[in-house]
Design an enzyme around this catalytic site. Structure first.
Site, PDB file in Angstrom:
ATOM      1  N   LYS A   1      63.171  57.208 -10.187  1.00  0.00           N
ATOM      2  CA  LYS A   1      63.803  58.347 -10.863  1.00  0.00           C
ATOM      3  C   LYS A   1      62.803  59.011 -11.816  1.00  0.00           C
ATOM      4  O   LYS A   1      62.625  60.208 -11.818  1.00  0.00           O
ATOM      5  CB  LYS A   1      65.039  57.855 -11.620  1.00  0.00           C
ATOM      6  CG  LYS A   1      65.796  58.929 -12.335  1.00  0.00           C
ATOM      7  CD  LYS A   1      67.066  58.394 -12.969  1.00  0.00           C
ATOM      8  CE  LYS A   1      67.677  59.443 -13.871  1.00  0.00           C
ATOM      9  NZ  LYS A   1      68.862  58.970 -14.574  1.00  0.00           N
TER      10      LYS A   1
ATOM     11  N   GLU B   1      55.763  49.077 -12.557  1.00  0.00           N
ATOM     12  CA  GLU B   1      55.745  48.283 -11.329  1.00  0.00           C
ATOM     13  C   GLU B   1      55.621  49.177 -10.095  1.00  0.00           C
ATOM     14  O   GLU B   1      54.807  48.937  -9.198  1.00  0.00           O
ATOM     15  CB  GLU B   1      57.045  47.462 -11.195  1.00  0.00           C
ATOM     16  CG  GLU B   1      57.225  46.382 -12.232  1.00  0.00           C
ATOM     17  CD  GLU B   1      57.952  46.877 -13.481  1.00  0.00           C
ATOM     18  OE1 GLU B   1      57.870  48.083 -13.802  1.00  0.00           O
ATOM     19  OE2 GLU B   1      58.599  46.046 -14.141  1.00  0.00           O
TER      20      GLU B   1
ATOM     21  N   GLY C   1      70.159  55.457 -12.687  1.00  0.00           N
ATOM     22  CA  GLY C   1      69.363  54.687 -11.731  1.00  0.00           C
ATOM     23  C   GLY C   1      70.209  53.711 -10.927  1.00  0.00           C
ATOM     24  O   GLY C   1      70.105  53.636  -9.700  1.00  0.00           O
ATOM     25  N   ARG C   2      71.088  52.967 -11.608  1.00  0.00           N
ATOM     26  CA  ARG C   2      71.878  51.942 -10.904  1.00  0.00           C
ATOM     27  C   ARG C   2      73.064  52.532 -10.162  1.00  0.00           C
ATOM     28  O   ARG C   2      73.839  51.806  -9.551  1.00  0.00           O
ATOM     29  CB  ARG C   2      72.310  50.847 -11.889  1.00  0.00           C
ATOM     30  CG  ARG C   2      72.986  51.343 -13.137  1.00  0.00           C
ATOM     31  CD  ARG C   2      73.081  50.245 -14.195  1.00  0.00           C
ATOM     32  NE  ARG C   2      73.618  50.755 -15.462  1.00  0.00           N
ATOM     33  CZ  ARG C   2      72.897  51.334 -16.411  1.00  0.00           C
ATOM     34  NH1 ARG C   2      71.585  51.491 -16.243  1.00  0.00           N
ATOM     35  NH2 ARG C   2      73.454  51.747 -17.524  1.00  0.00           N
TER      36      ARG C   2
ATOM     37  N   GLU D   1      73.491  45.787 -16.727  1.00  0.00           N
ATOM     38  CA  GLU D   1      72.733  46.862 -17.372  1.00  0.00           C
ATOM     39  C   GLU D   1      73.704  47.912 -17.939  1.00  0.00           C
ATOM     40  O   GLU D   1      73.372  48.634 -18.871  1.00  0.00           O
ATOM     41  CB  GLU D   1      71.748  47.502 -16.381  1.00  0.00           C
ATOM     42  CG  GLU D   1      70.538  48.118 -17.053  1.00  0.00           C
ATOM     43  CD  GLU D   1      69.475  48.604 -16.093  1.00  0.00           C
ATOM     44  OE1 GLU D   1      69.695  49.622 -15.418  1.00  0.00           O
ATOM     45  OE2 GLU D   1      68.402  47.976 -16.013  1.00  0.00           O
TER      46      GLU D   1
ATOM     47  N   HIS E   1      78.045  24.756  -1.633  1.00  0.00           N
ATOM     48  CA  HIS E   1      77.224  23.550  -1.601  1.00  0.00           C
ATOM     49  C   HIS E   1      76.184  23.564  -2.716  1.00  0.00           C
ATOM     50  O   HIS E   1      75.199  22.821  -2.656  1.00  0.00           O
ATOM     51  CB  HIS E   1      76.554  23.422  -0.230  1.00  0.00           C
ATOM     52  CG  HIS E   1      77.570  23.269   0.868  1.00  0.00           C
ATOM     53  ND1 HIS E   1      78.035  22.036   1.273  1.00  0.00           N
ATOM     54  CD2 HIS E   1      78.242  24.196   1.593  1.00  0.00           C
ATOM     55  CE1 HIS E   1      78.941  22.219   2.236  1.00  0.00           C
ATOM     56  NE2 HIS E   1      79.085  23.512   2.437  1.00  0.00           N
TER      57      HIS E   1
ATOM     58  N   LYS F   1      59.097  46.220 -22.271  1.00  0.00           N
ATOM     59  CA  LYS F   1      58.104  47.099 -21.630  1.00  0.00           C
ATOM     60  C   LYS F   1      57.051  47.516 -22.655  1.00  0.00           C
ATOM     61  O   LYS F   1      55.855  47.533 -22.369  1.00  0.00           O
ATOM     62  CB  LYS F   1      58.778  48.370 -21.098  1.00  0.00           C
ATOM     63  CG  LYS F   1      59.699  48.182 -19.913  1.00  0.00           C
ATOM     64  CD  LYS F   1      60.166  49.572 -19.430  1.00  0.00           C
ATOM     65  CE  LYS F   1      61.384  49.480 -18.534  1.00  0.00           C
ATOM     66  NZ  LYS F   1      61.951  50.782 -18.183  1.00  0.00           N
TER      67      LYS F   1
HETATM   68  O1  F6P Z   1      64.083  49.084 -16.443  1.00  0.00           O
HETATM   69  C1  F6P Z   1      65.343  49.540 -16.124  1.00  0.00           C
HETATM   70  C2  F6P Z   1      65.335  50.787 -15.301  1.00  0.00           C
HETATM   71  O2  F6P Z   1      65.173  51.892 -16.121  1.00  0.00           O
HETATM   72  C3  F6P Z   1      66.604  50.873 -14.473  1.00  0.00           C
HETATM   73  O3  F6P Z   1      67.664  51.392 -15.149  1.00  0.00           O
HETATM   74  C4  F6P Z   1      66.150  51.662 -13.305  1.00  0.00           C
HETATM   75  O4  F6P Z   1      67.035  51.528 -12.243  1.00  0.00           O
HETATM   76  C5  F6P Z   1      64.802  51.052 -13.056  1.00  0.00           C
HETATM   77  O5  F6P Z   1      64.286  50.801 -14.348  1.00  0.00           O
HETATM   78  C6  F6P Z   1      63.839  51.867 -12.254  1.00  0.00           C
HETATM   79  O6  F6P Z   1      63.583  53.109 -12.839  1.00  0.00           O
HETATM   80  P1  F6P Z   1      62.906  54.267 -12.027  1.00  0.00           P
HETATM   81  O7  F6P Z   1      63.788  54.628 -10.894  1.00  0.00           O
HETATM   82  O8  F6P Z   1      62.738  55.392 -12.999  1.00  0.00           O
HETATM   83  O9  F6P Z   1      61.581  53.773 -11.523  1.00  0.00           O
END
Ligand code: F6P
Length: 546
Positions: A205, A211, A266-267, A352, A383, A511
């Site tokens: 987003k 990452e 995002g979620r 979240e 199990h 972060k």
């Molecule tokens: O670290 C949490 C977050 O901001 C989430 O809410 C989001 O889904 C994820 O990181 C990834 O964010 P982006 O889509 O901006 O890479």
């Protein structure tokens, strides 16, 4: 407002001491129509809440609480596009992504449907072109493998859905998801990919997530190292993002960017361009069916009366367990192997969203909010951790989910799976008293002394709550409805707790602190830390140099 100051809250606190302590066996014995009374249905989903720790007075008080705190009003405000994500000044309109009614929504004062339709058409055209082979890789080979690079909401939804819809995969297609910044994730994935036939969807987003950006750059290097030129990148990399400046800076041309908007959390984004890897795997039609299943649940949530409203009731019962009966967790137990990533998906969706301790007015909540969510598919979980759920000291409400019909009928596998889906809630509810355990042991030939010694260990307290969700078959439609059910359940709970379910400031501090530590690990700077962190950094450095 403080929900704890409402009349219904007071009533529920009292009921927690009475009805909340009654054994479910007793409640079933008292009310033969309990199943009919506490089961609900909508959008292809059947919810049995009769094994939840609820009674008539509890349900009435919960509905009263929803009314007093204004859940319905907040729902109306959400659907109207008002900025209910107040801390970020944003609307919450993921429902618009699975709708097509003009004039229904407003985002920043304007109807977003034109923009939504525009991106949808571009996604469809892209999808069709890739799947038909009209759009190929730089060397002319069809793009048969998708590698989605994203994390959190830009990963978990698409992973969960593509896994859940395996029976709908288009023959010859393959999809991988790389999320972890641990290089192993990318390296091990790319080992199985051919650069000539791989399409990367860079899903972020913000397009700034460390990452994702790290993985995206390394993926591009891998692609270029296979002998391809910078110009070839355009045929193999597309971006799914709201940040067009950053996608351009990465080198992705505008025509290869599928956008969405800041009113999509995002979620809650799998319905947007973030869903492109889903559509590339199951085809556009199945993706649209997923959207329409979710839309059916949206309509139900908006239109059904409170006492029949599945997300509302699901949310309120969960809140009763969590806040009034002090149950700290929820186990999500899909009796369907293809839903194996649902618990992980719901961990982000729920934790979240409602893992907050401040109300919208900034004051401490002073009551329990979002639960710990965990789970595994049944029967595997049985199990592993069900022991604690049946006999441990913590009561954990379970949410069991199953389709009546399997996509892969194989002998009596599915009947066995369903028998477990039905037996576990029964066992949790009924339990076995010490006397019953004693009698059973005697029947099995134990001596009096032996039976007395073992009976406490073989007894089950029972009275442990569960909710069962049943559907005919797991299809794109029922899956869409299931996800929307959970989204709205989370909304309802957040609305009663008075927290903002749509921000996530709690993920930021880690972060921020990782940045200077990264510089230290690269020997570019020295830092100032507590003794433990400083000691660990020193130990990591010495292990790496040794
Ligand atoms: O670290 C949490 C977050 O901001 C989430 O809410 C989001 O889904 C994820 O990181 C990834 O964010 P982006 O889509 O901006 O890479």
């Amino acid at each position: 407002m403080n929900p704890a100051e409402t009349k219904s809250w007071g009533v529920l606190s009292q009921l927690a001491e009475t009805d909340g302590k009654r054994h479910l066996r007793e409640l079933f014995a008292e009310e033969p129509g309990r199943f009919e009374r506490f089961s609900f249905e909508a959008a292809g989903l059947f919810l049995d809440a009769s094994k939840a720790q609820v009674t008539g007075p509890v349900m009435d008080a919960l509905l009263g609480l929803a009314e007093e705190v204004g859940v319905e009003k907040r729902r109306r405000r959400m659907f109207a596009g008002e900025p209910i994500n107040e801390t970020e000044g944003r609307s919450v309109l993921h429902m618009a992504l699975r709708d097509n009614r003009d004039g229904k929504y407003k985002a920043d004062g304007a109807d977003p449907m034109g923009d939504i339709e525009d991106v949808r058409q571009r996604m469809k055209a892209f999808c069709d072109a890739v799947l038909s082979g009209d759009r190929r890789g730089a060397t002319g080979k069809p793009l048969t493998t998708v590698v989605n690079i994203g994390i959190g909401g830009s990963d978990l939804g698409p992973v969960m859905v593509t896994e859940a819809l395996k029976p709908y995969w288009i023959e010859g297609r393959d999809v991988h998801f790389v999320s972890n910044v641990d290089g192993t994730h990318l390296v091990e994935t790319l080992r199985r990919c051919d650069p000539e036939t791989t399409l990367f969807t860079i899903a972020s987003k913000t397009f700034t997530t460390q990452e994702t950006m790290t993985n995206a750059h390394s993926a591009r290097e891998w692609f270029l190292a296979s002998g391809r030129s910078e110009a070839d990148v355009a045929s193999h990399f597309v971006a799914l993002s709201t940040n067009h400046e950053a996608t351009a800076a990465f080198g992705i041309e505008e025509e290869n960017v599928f956008g969405f908007w800041d009113w999509v959390g995002g979620r809650y984004s799998l319905w947007s361009a973030i869903g492109l890897p889903i559509a590339l795997t199951v085809g556009w039609e199945a993706f649209e069916d997923l959207l329409s299943g979710a839309h059916a649940m949206d309509r139900h949530f908006e239109e059904a009366p409170a006492d029949k409203n599945l997300p509302l009731l699901f949310g309120l019962i969960g809140l009763w367990h969590r806040t009034f009966l002090d149950m700290p967790a929820v186990a999500v137990l899909p009796y369907d192997q293809s839903l194996h990533r649902l618990p992980a998906y719901l961990q982000q969706a729920d934790m979240e969203s409602n893992g907050k301790s401040r109300r919208l007015d900034g004051l401490p909540a002073g009551y329990e909010t979002g639960p710990i969510v965990f789970g595994e598919p049944g029967t595997n979980g049985q199990h592993a951790f069900y022991q604690l759920i049946h006999q441990g000291t913590t009561v954990i409400p379970c949410e069991l989910i199953a389709p009546a019909v399997s996509h892969n009928p194989l002998g009596d596998h599915h009947e066995k799976l369903l028998a477990n889906f039905l037996a576990q809630p029964e066992a949790l509810m009924v339990g076995v008293t010490e006397d019953e355990a004693f009698t059973q042991l005697k029947e099995q030939g134990a001596s009096d002394e032996e039976a007395k010694r073992l009976a406490p260990h073989k007894a089950f307290p029972g009275g442990r709550p569960s909710l069962s969700v049943l559907m005919q078959k797991l299809t794109p439609e029922t899956l869409g409805a299931l996800i929307a059910l959970y989204e709205h359940k989370i909304f309802v709970q957040g609305a009663v707790w008075g927290v903002n379910s749509y921000d996530q400031f709690g993920v930021e501090l880690g972060k921020v602190l990782a940045k200077p530590i990264l510089a230290e690990l690269k020997n570019e700077a020295d830092g100032d830390h507590d003794a433990s962190t400083a000691g660990l950094i020193a130990r990591v450095r010495s292990l790496r140099s040794g």
